[in-house]
Design a protein around this motif. Structure first.
Motif: not given
Length: 155
Positions: A22, A24-25, A41, A45
């Motif tokens: 992940e 974005d995390q 993004e 993502l």
């Protein structure tokens, strides 16, 4: 002739069995250029959009800097060309930090024609990755092409 059939000790993992990181995390992305209509993004993502494009022509770099060291087993890349014929080159590099220089994973060229797509899955075994860098030379024979990336996933 003596023969013995020994069962495999482990099954190789296929992309469908791996869990995507992940991004974005777990990471910060650094980019050298970005078209506001095609933000990064969109490439990083799942379901993020129509990919990333640079706002200016020429060589571009996308770097993922992880919050904590990662173990990367698979790098999935997808590139799409809509309008021009060109030869693109990209280089993947990684670092384990601690002042270590980036190490090249691979360098590859691909010839695009309008409407073509290139999908690559690279099986790797990288431990302790703190940075992963993708450098794109969008057209090795021209300076006016814009780099783009449809999708980048890591597992």
């Amino acid at each position: 002739m003596r023969k013995r059939i020994a069962p495999a000790t482990s099954k190789p993992q296929t992309p469908e069995l791996l869990k995507w990181i992940e991004l974005d995390q777990l990471a910060t992305v650094e980019i050298t250029s970005e078209d506001p209509a095609y933000p990064v993004e969109g490439a990083l993502l799942p379901g993020g959009g129509s990919g990333w494009k640079a706002s200016q022509p020429g060589v571009q770099t996308l770097r993922l800097v992880f919050d904590s060291p990662q173990h990367i087993k698979l790098i999935h890349l997808e590139f799409t060309e809509e309008s021009q014929s060109r030869t693109q080159e990209f280089v993947l590099r990684w670092s384990s930090g601690d002042g270590q220089p980036l190490k090249e994973i691979l360098r590859q060229q691909h010839n695009f024609t309008p409407g073509s797509r290139e999908i690559e899955d690279y099986v790797v075994n990288l431990h302790g990755v703190v940075a992963l860098e993708l450098e794109i030379v969008p057209a090795i024979d021209s300076k006016d092409a814009h780099a783009s990336l449809t999708e980048l996933r890591l597992a």
